[in-house]
Design an enzyme around this catalytic site. Structure first.
Site, PDB file in Angstrom:
ATOM      1  N   LYS A   1     -19.303 -17.635   0.676  1.00  0.00           N
ATOM      2  CA  LYS A   1     -20.764 -17.610   0.666  1.00  0.00           C
ATOM      3  C   LYS A   1     -21.390 -16.935  -0.546  1.00  0.00           C
ATOM      4  CE  LYS A   1     -21.245 -17.632   5.653  1.00  0.00           C
ATOM      5  NZ  LYS A   1     -21.554 -16.793   6.826  1.00  0.00           N
TER       6      LYS A   1
ATOM      7  N   GLY B   1      -9.356  -9.640  -0.918  1.00  0.00           N
ATOM      8  CA  GLY B   1      -8.203  -9.906  -0.062  1.00  0.00           C
ATOM      9  C   GLY B   1      -7.677 -11.321  -0.159  1.00  0.00           C
TER      10      GLY B   1
ATOM     11  N   ARG C   1       0.816  -1.223   0.000  1.00  0.00           N
ATOM     12  CA  ARG C   1       0.000   0.000   0.000  1.00  0.00           C
ATOM     13  C   ARG C   1       0.847   1.269   0.000  1.00  0.00           C
ATOM     14  NH1 ARG C   1      -4.904  -2.271   3.777  1.00  0.00           N
ATOM     15  NH2 ARG C   1      -6.173  -2.914   2.011  1.00  0.00           N
TER      16      ARG C   1
ATOM     17  N   GLY D   1     -12.791  -4.206   0.098  1.00  0.00           N
ATOM     18  CA  GLY D   1     -14.181  -3.741   0.149  1.00  0.00           C
ATOM     19  C   GLY D   1     -14.517  -2.752  -0.957  1.00  0.00           C
TER      20      GLY D   1
HETATM   21  P1  ADP Z   1     -12.006 -12.630  -1.227  1.00  0.00           P
HETATM   22  O1  ADP Z   1     -11.364 -12.152   0.049  1.00  0.00           O
HETATM   23  O2  ADP Z   1     -11.006 -12.855  -2.306  1.00  0.00           O
HETATM   24  O3  ADP Z   1     -13.155 -11.755  -1.643  1.00  0.00           O
HETATM   25  P2  ADP Z   1     -13.735 -14.462   0.157  1.00  0.00           P
HETATM   26  O4  ADP Z   1     -13.453 -13.740   1.431  1.00  0.00           O
HETATM   27  O5  ADP Z   1     -15.081 -14.338  -0.419  1.00  0.00           O
HETATM   28  O6  ADP Z   1     -12.626 -14.088  -0.927  1.00  0.00           O
HETATM   29  O7  ADP Z   1     -13.518 -16.029   0.375  1.00  0.00           O
HETATM   30  C1  ADP Z   1     -12.326 -16.586   0.836  1.00  0.00           C
HETATM   31  C2  ADP Z   1     -12.581 -17.751   1.753  1.00  0.00           C
HETATM   32  O8  ADP Z   1     -13.416 -18.734   1.153  1.00  0.00           O
HETATM   33  C3  ADP Z   1     -11.300 -18.448   2.100  1.00  0.00           C
HETATM   34  O9  ADP Z   1     -11.039 -18.295   3.488  1.00  0.00           O
HETATM   35  C4  ADP Z   1     -11.546 -19.906   1.740  1.00  0.00           C
HETATM   36  O10 ADP Z   1     -11.043 -20.817   2.680  1.00  0.00           O
HETATM   37  C5  ADP Z   1     -13.059 -19.959   1.701  1.00  0.00           C
HETATM   38  N1  ADP Z   1     -13.527 -21.095   0.902  1.00  0.00           N
HETATM   39  C6  ADP Z   1     -13.206 -21.425  -0.338  1.00  0.00           C
HETATM   40  N2  ADP Z   1     -13.753 -22.594  -0.709  1.00  0.00           N
HETATM   41  C7  ADP Z   1     -14.456 -23.034   0.351  1.00  0.00           C
HETATM   42  C8  ADP Z   1     -15.240 -24.199   0.615  1.00  0.00           C
HETATM   43  N3  ADP Z   1     -15.385 -25.144  -0.296  1.00  0.00           N
HETATM   44  N4  ADP Z   1     -15.804 -24.319   1.832  1.00  0.00           N
HETATM   45  C9  ADP Z   1     -15.636 -23.374   2.768  1.00  0.00           C
HETATM   46  N5  ADP Z   1     -14.911 -22.247   2.587  1.00  0.00           N
HETATM   47  C10 ADP Z   1     -14.334 -22.078   1.391  1.00  0.00           C
HETATM   48 MG    MG Z   2     -12.029 -12.304   2.092  1.00  0.00          MG
END
Ligand code: ADP
Ligand code: MG
Length: 398
Positions: free
Chosen positions: A201, A355, A39, A378
């Site tokens: 999710k 992230g 950053r 975010g």
């Molecule tokens: P980002 O930060 O890139 O936006 P998210 O925060 O939405 O991504 O999601 C990341 C999380 O999703 C990780 O901690 C990962 O472990 C979890 N994840 C990925 N696949 C699964 C799964 N099959 N079941 C549960 N959690 C999962």
């Molecule tokens: Mg995340």
């Protein structure tokens, strides 16, 4: 160009004092060392431009989550100021005050070419509430306000939007590039445009999926959200995998919307499953419609990897948010790695947001092969959901 606001290029900064909001919210270890300077690096082009064009520069940022009742030694911005000096070779002054007389005196002493870093703006609770007194105080520090803190541009807080009410407000280069990149994929993507959405999710990614369906040609789905989509497709069970029963109907609507628009949605055809999230005694691969009742989906399987890699290979634009599996555990990182390598090897413009997605790409050492890695979690998600960012809205129109 999808950026419609004035930038530092559009104003005369020579001999002016600039109050600039940067995102120096860097991670620190127990000895106050900056453990990731991404950053700080990202803010340098604007700082360099302003200095070379004869402006005096006052920098402000938040770091971490202070209580807002005053100074907290472990959340001082001093290490970030020192990192800036180290990375640029510039003399960088620091004052351990933000809103008081000491800060005002240090600001008054800033001459053209000088760089001063103020203490953490969030040591005062009122900052987060966009208090008018905070806005007035911070605006009094400069002739021009520059916003380059993309990572907080989605927050209507004092140091992000406040000064714009009092003095001319323009964007720095990082903010411009982030907003331009993340909005261009919707206005003028080179096609085929393949979006990859994973993570945990459906509920947290519904806005992202909704907006991407309006722009992408293909949407690849992985991660925990895939299981809710399996239920939406009518598969009888997803075992003990992550699922959101309340979102099954919404997921089904999404599949229908995509079909009506001719957008291809790719779902995993096979999955790496385990018997227990913590212990993982059994690890096996099963087809998506045959997940045993006592198994939990943790990653996409090899057939899915091949299918997704093929779709990515033909893409001209890729946007990726969310890992394909529980990549933090090596046993379930393979799907994310194969997809990351496919993006890296593809002859496309690749844009990464989120992230955990960025962490995954760094883990595989593929950051250099991506076209753009967003510095804001975010804020990048809000842009991809099609929302306007308050910090950007407050700037002067170009
Ligand atoms: P980002 O930060 O890139 O936006 P998210 O925060 O939405 O991504 O999601 C990341 C999380 O999703 C990780 O901690 C990962 O472990 C979890 N994840 C990925 N696949 C699964 C799964 N099959 N079941 C549960 N959690 C999962
Ligand atoms: Mg995340």
């Amino acid at each position: 160009m999808a950026f419609t606001k004035k930038t530092v290029r559009d104003v005369d900064v020579e001999g002016k004092r600039i109050i600039m909001r940067v995102d120096f919210n860097v991670p620190l270890d127990e000895n106050q060392n900056v453990t990731d300077d991404t950053r700080v690096r990202a803010a340098i082009p604007t700082i360099k431009y302003l200095k070379e064009h004869g402006a005096g520069i006052v920098l402000m940022s938040h770091l971490g989550r202070p209580k807002g009742d005053g100074f907290e030694p472990e959340l001082s911005l001093k290490p970030a100021a020192e990192k800036l000096a180290e990375l640029t070779g510039y003399e960088v002054k620091f004052v351990d005050d933000t809103y008081g007389d000491k800060a005002a005196e240090a600001v008054a002493a800033v001459k053209p070419g000088d760089i001063l870093v103020l203490e953490n703006v969030r040591f005062l609770k009122a900052e987060k509430k966009n208090d008018p007194e905070v806005a007035k105080k911070l605006a009094s520090y400069g002739d021009i306000f520059v916003l380059d803190a993309f990572g907080t541009a989605h927050r209507a807080q004092g140091s992000v939007v406040g000064p714009a009410a009092h003095i001319p407000a323009v964007a720095g280069f990082l903010l411009e590039k982030e907003v331009d990149t993340l909005t261009s994929i919707f206005s003028e993507p080179e096609r085929p445009f393949v979006a990859i959405v994973g993570g945990s999710k459906v509920s947290s990614k519904i806005g992202v999926l909704d907006h991407l369906i309006d722009a992408a040609d293909t949407i690849i789905i992985g991660g925990g959200m895939a299981y809710t989509f399996f239920l939406a497709k009518g598969y009888k069970t997803v075992g003990t995998s992550l699922k959101e029963e309340d979102w099954v109907e919404r997921a089904a609507e999404m599949l229908k919307k995509a079909e009506d628009k001719g957008v291809k949605i790719l779902l995993p055809v096979d999955n790496v499953v385990t018997d227990d999230f913590a212990e993982n005694n059994v690890i096996e691969t099963v087809p998506s419609d045959q997940i045993p009742e006592d198994r939990m989906g943790m990653d996409i399987g090899p057939k899915t990897e091949a299918l997704y890699a093929e779709a990515i290979k033909g893409a001209k634009t890729v946007f990726w948010n969310g890992p394909m599996g529980v990549f933090e555990k090596d046993a379930f990182a393979h799907g994310t790695e194969v997809v990351a390598r496919a993006v890296a090897d593809s002859d496309c413009t690749s844009i990464i947001g989120g992230g955990d997605s960025v962490a995954a790409i760094n883990k595989f050492g593929l950051a250099d092969k991506m076209s753009w890695i967003s510095t804001g979690g975010g804020a990048s998600m809000e842009l991809v959901e099609g929302k306007a960012l308050p910090g950007v809205e407050a700037l002067l129109d170009a």
